[in-house]
Design an enzyme around this catalytic site. Structure first.
Site, short mmCIF file in Angstrom:
data_model
loop_
_atom_site.label_atom_id
_atom_site.label_comp_id
_atom_site.label_asym_id
_atom_site.label_seq_id
_atom_site.Cartn_x
_atom_site.Cartn_y
_atom_site.Cartn_z
N CYS A 152 -6.27 -0.62 -17.60
CA CYS A 152 -5.76 0.26 -16.54
C CYS A 152 -4.65 -0.38 -15.71
CB CYS A 152 -6.89 0.74 -15.64
SG CYS A 152 -7.84 -0.61 -14.94
N HIS A 174 0.81 -1.22 0.00
CA HIS A 174 0.00 0.00 0.00
C HIS A 174 0.84 1.26 0.00
CE1 HIS A 174 -2.50 -3.01 2.34
NE2 HIS A 174 -2.57 -3.23 1.06
C1 PEP Z 1 -5.09 -4.52 -12.36
O1 PEP Z 1 -5.25 -5.59 -11.78
O2 PEP Z 1 -4.48 -4.42 -13.44
C2 PEP Z 1 -5.61 -3.27 -11.77
C3 PEP Z 1 -5.59 -2.15 -12.47
O3 PEP Z 1 -6.10 -3.31 -10.51
P1 PEP Z 1 -5.17 -3.37 -9.20
O4 PEP Z 1 -3.76 -3.12 -9.62
O5 PEP Z 1 -5.72 -2.36 -8.28
O6 PEP Z 1 -5.42 -4.78 -8.75
#
Ligand code: PEP
Ligand code: MG
Length: 735
Positions: free
Chosen positions: A662, A349
């Site tokens: 993303c 985090h």
């Molecule tokens: C992912 O898994 O690519 C994502 C964007 O979510 P996180 O990194 O928050 O798991």
């Protein structure tokens, strides 16, 4: 030691005094050079001509062995010991008994202090103790420059740079000075005149420590930082350990202050810890180490870790053993340049917060705490994951150049800020940013991004000490919507569980948290949490468009259930006569491979999809994204990964659904180029990546790339990185 004199005469005086004190014919100081060898720096009794001319290779002889193992060596007949290494220039053949102790400072071996006698004798425990204590005083003086000006072929190891290799948590380069997150109490008074008084102080401090640990256990304060119950019990066990107290009392009896005694015993622990291969015992010793720190703070009259200095240097690089996201946020951001954490991993985090703050950060930097002191110059190269402690002037110059080069590039990217991201052949590419805290929102304007493609709502929950109630959530989301202005924000519903632990939420320990009870699974089983969040989001976006994204969907059924819950909330809002959003768009994250085979069932039900490539690739390759040993093993630009990503783009296209990606790969220009080649027209990334990715987009012919990629993907195998790079070079694409 306090007398004004040059370094060499000080060392000469020390060896003379120790020899006298211990009735030894010989006393010598060997100091460690950068290559790990040991150089004779001073001697009483050996041939003076050997000083600065006798070198022991790493691990060579009894002296080398003492340094390597960081333990005292006590030999009545040293010359017949198999490890003995004879050096004719020293004239030591007449001395039989030999005692060597390591000169330790914070677990680092700086050198070796020896005494020798002609007789065959084993030195007493008291002799060993006296020599160890002297070594401790010597260590203190060495790091404060006692050997400055000594005419030696080398500097000893602590003075010159160390490179610690870790893992990049947040990219960037930072030059600055160390501020220790858990300020170690510096012990200055070593000798005491009143052992009884010192013992009383120690006992009182230990009582206070025990009480504070017991209290911590009752209040679960430590549990709040994610520590396991077993660790707490171990803490308690060590705090009540009689052997520990006895060892410290003995040190006091021999004339040390309570503080010096704690540090003396702690030094032993640290050196045992460094030699410990067994992870379990390493952790236990670390508990003891941390308890010693706590005890020192109690003795110094500041039991709480008031690490946050009144005045931070303007180029602060925080160095911490462990650190939570809230701790990092306590520091004055304008003075923070970098962060080095001994324990924290890539997806921790605090890494996410460091990225949000835009500071260079390196984690998994093993041994860094033992090697730095407050105020040391340090370089954090988070691109390579390297940390340079006390770098030489050449290294500083080289990194200074690199930093200036990066600053020039940043200026170039800033100039692109208001230019739309359109390819040479006229294709608009949506560039969005990932965010999670209110302080990320200004990045939207600064980066010139089109919107927030992923707002990780769990971050607010993670840095909160208690569960944010409805009103607070409404306030929070409303601020985000307001601050984002007319740019769209995609709010992802809570993605907690697994490694994203909420201190106030009871979750069972799981063997495989990444495959466990997390995200939408947890939300559907404990609908109260999701319901409150959805309610808050709906109210925050009254009369506006609200985009909601569901994490970790593994089956279409889960998506349907979540939609039903959200629809019920909209209904409720209307029935209560409150304003609801003008439009609610509900999307699914595609980050579990099972969905790849349900795309045609999923697409008609969703308003948009967003690919979470971090998780999708972790599950596709069965490679833990937090485990550096395996995470880097599979290239996201492999044919297999690109085919999977391509299939999603085709399905979205078939069903005419907006698509985005993303994960971290969206922020790397070459990877982003490949995504455009697969048909992606919208991606979301860390704000610092928008400039470099836009620069790539502006120089790209998307249609040519798409044609070329279709061919390559048909027959390609393994990593296609080299071919993609070649394409970019041939076409003049800026990557
Ligand atoms: C992912 O898994 O690519 C994502 C964007 O979510 P996180 O990194 O928050 O798991
Ligand atoms: Mg994810």
């Amino acid at each position: 030691m306090g007398e004004p004199s040059d370094g060499q005469s000080r060392l000469d005086k020390i060896v003379r005094q120790i020899a006298g004190l211990m009735v030894a014919e010989v006393c010598s100081i060997y100091l460690k050079r950068q290559d790990g060898s040991l150089e004779l720096f001073a001697t009483e009794g050996l041939n003076p001509g050997a000083v600065h001319n006798t070198f022991m290779k790493r691990g060579e002889g009894l002296v080398g062995r003492c340094a390597e193992l960081a333990v005292p060596i006590n030999e009545p007949d040293a010359q017949n010991h198999p490890a003995f290494s004879y050096r004719p220039e020293t004239g030591e053949e007449v001395y039989h008994s030999f005692l060597a102790v390591p000169v330790l400072r914070g677990g680092d071996v700086l050198g070796v202090l020896t005494v020798q006698n002609k007789t065959h004798k084993e030195y007493s425990d008291e002799d060993v103790e006296v020599l160890q204590t002297t070594a401790m005083v010597l260590a203190e003086h060495l790091v404060t420059g006692a050997v400055a000006g000594v005419n030696s072929g080398a500097e000893f190891s602590r003075a010159v740079g160390h490179v610690v290799r870790g893992q990049s948590l947040s990219e960037g380069l930072a030059l600055g000075h160390v501020v220790l997150h858990q300020t170690r109490v510096v012990v200055t008074e070593l000798e005491s005149k009143d052992p009884a008084e010192e013992n009383r102080r120690l006992e009182a401090a230990v009582e206070e420590l025990k009480a504070s640990v017991d209290e911590m256990l009752e209040q679960g304060e430590l549990a709040a930082t994610g520590e396991h119950r077993e660790v707490l019990e171990a803490y308690r066990m060590f705090a009540h350990d009689r052997g520990w107290l006895r060892r410290m009392s003995e040190a006091i009896r021999r004339g040390m202050t309570a503080e010096a005694a704690v540090e003396r015993v702690q030094n032993d622990t640290r050196s045992r810890m460094l030699r410990q291969a067994d992870a379990y015992w390493h952790e236990r010793l670390r508990d003891l180490d941390e308890l010693s720190d706590r005890l020192l703070r109690i003795l110094a009259g500041r039991p709480r870790n008031g690490a946050h200095m009144v005045q931070l240097p303007h180029d602060t690089i925080l160095v911490a053993r462990t650190m939570g996201p809230a701790d990092l946020l306590d520091y004055d951001r304008s003075r923070l340049r970098g962060l080095v954490i001994e324990d924290g991993g890539g997806q921790s985090h605090v890494a996410i917060v460091a990225k949000a703050l835009g500071i260079a950060a390196v984690g998994h930097a093993r041994g860094v705490m033992e090697r730095v002191d407050e105020g040391n110059p340090i370089i954090v190269d988070a691109d390579s994951g390297e940390v340079h402690i006390r770098p030489s002037s050449e290294v500083i110059a080289a990194f200074g150049d690199k930093a200036r080069f990066q600053a020039r590039r940043h200026r170039k990217y800033r100039a692109l800020r208001d230019k739309p991201a359109v390819t040479r052949d006229g294709q608009k590419i949506g560039l969005h940013i990932n965010a999670g805290l209110l302080m990320d929102i200004p990045h939207l304007a600064e980066s010139g991004a089109d919107g927030i493609g992923l707002f990780r709502t769990e971050l607010q929950f993670m840095i909160s000490a208690t569960l944010p109630r409805l009103e607070r959530q409404i306030q929070m989301y409303r601020s985000v919507v307001l601050d984002a202005g007319d740019k769209p924000v995609v709010f992802r519903t809570l993605d907690v569980g697994g490694d994203k632990v909420l201190p106030y939420l009871r979750q069972p320990a799981e063997e495989n948290p990444a495959l466990g009870w997390r995200a939408i699974r947890l939300s559907l089983d404990r609908p109260g949490l999701l319901r409150t969040q959805v309610r808050a989001l709906l109210r925050a976006a009254a009369d506006q468009e609200l985009r909601l994204l569901l994490p970790m969907v593994s089956t279409v059924g889960e998506f349907d259930m979540a939609r039903a819950l959200i629809d019920r909330e909209i209904d409720l809002l209307r029935r209560r006569g409150m304003s609801d959003p003008a439009k609610v768009l509900l999307g699914a994250m595609i980050e579990v491979p099972s969905l790849l085979y349900e795309l045609d069932t999923l697409m008609p039900r969703v308003d948009f999809v967003s690919v979470g490539s971090n998780d999708l690739l972790q599950y596709l390759y069965a490679a833990d994204r937090n485990n550096t040993r395996v995470a880097g093993r599979y290239d996201p630009l492999s044919a297999a990964a690109l085919r999977a990503l391509g299939a999603i783009a085709e399905a979205a296209n078939r069903h005419d659904k907006p698509l985005s990606l993303c994960g971290e790969m969206a922020g790397r220009p070459l990877e982003a180029m490949a995504l455009i080649g697969l048909g992606y027209r919208s991606i979301s990334m860390a704000p610092v990546s928008v400039g470099p990715v836009k620069s790539m987009v502006l120089s790209l012919d998307a249609a040519a790339l798409q044609r070329w990629m279709a061919g390559v993907l048909k027959s390609g195998e393994g990593s296609l990185r080299a071919q993609l790079k070649r394409f970019a070079e041939d076409q003049g694409v800026e990557i």
